[in-house]
Scaffold this active site. Sequence first.
Site, PDB file in Angstrom:
ATOM      1  N   HIS A   1      41.218 -25.455  14.556  1.00 33.77           N
ATOM      2  CA  HIS A   1      40.067 -25.158  15.402  1.00 33.77           C
ATOM      3  C   HIS A   1      38.882 -25.050  14.449  1.00 33.77           C
ATOM      4  CE1 HIS A   1      42.458 -23.106  18.930  1.00 33.77           C
ATOM      5  NE2 HIS A   1      42.662 -24.413  18.863  1.00 33.77           N
TER       6      HIS A   1
ATOM      7  N   ASP B   1      45.386 -25.855  24.984  1.00 35.64           N
ATOM      8  CA  ASP B   1      46.592 -25.896  24.135  1.00 35.64           C
ATOM      9  C   ASP B   1      47.825 -25.492  24.940  1.00 35.64           C
ATOM     10  OD1 ASP B   1      45.298 -26.621  21.793  1.00 35.64           O
ATOM     11  OD2 ASP B   1      44.953 -24.554  21.171  1.00 35.64           O
TER      12      ASP B   1
ATOM     13  N   HIS C   1      47.677 -27.374  14.196  1.00 33.96           N
ATOM     14  CA  HIS C   1      46.382 -27.996  14.488  1.00 33.96           C
ATOM     15  C   HIS C   1      45.268 -27.047  14.096  1.00 33.96           C
ATOM     16  CE1 HIS C   1      46.514 -25.773  18.321  1.00 33.96           C
ATOM     17  NE2 HIS C   1      45.245 -26.065  18.506  1.00 33.96           N
TER      18      HIS C   1
ATOM     19  N   GLU D   1      39.378 -31.826  15.483  1.00 32.80           N
ATOM     20  CA  GLU D   1      40.558 -31.023  15.220  1.00 32.80           C
ATOM     21  C   GLU D   1      41.553 -31.874  14.439  1.00 32.80           C
ATOM     22  OE1 GLU D   1      42.424 -29.008  18.453  1.00 32.80           O
ATOM     23  OE2 GLU D   1      40.627 -27.910  19.004  1.00 32.80           O
TER      24      GLU D   1
HETATM   25 ZN    ZN Z   1      43.878 -25.612  19.910  1.00 30.60          ZN
END
Ligand code: ZN
Length: 134
Positions: A81, A92, A79, A25
């Site tokens: 995925h 998260d 961020h 990630e």
């Molecule tokens: Zn996430």
Amino acid sequence: MDTLKVHKNVYEEMISWMKSNIPFEACGILVGKGNIVDEFIKMENVAKSETFFEMDLKELMKVLDYIDKENKDFIGVFHSHPVSNPYPSKTDLERNEIIDNLIFVISSLRKGTPEVKAYKISEKIVKEIEILII
Ligand SMILES: [Zn+2]
């Protein structure tokens, strides 16, 4: 905030940062004024994980100092995925619950072409907000 306005160059930087971090990630900080993001600060995912991200606290402090000095706003956290859908995971929500009214931007490559979504999270309630590329 109902709409997040993102400069085109910031949008492109998020996508390329996501791609260069694969299989992990990617993460970063969205900076600007009000609801207008004009700067993307790349952060290292120190967790080197495919399922969650973690920023280095010292690095984060430096960024907060910089934002303060530039008289800008910390708008949100980006961020990616890489293989799952662009929606906040349980992890998260748990890892970020101390931040109230968090703006989260999540990108995904699960379909091959980048998808980018934005959310406002408050007390574990996730509300999608519109992203406008400007
Ligand atoms: Zn996430």
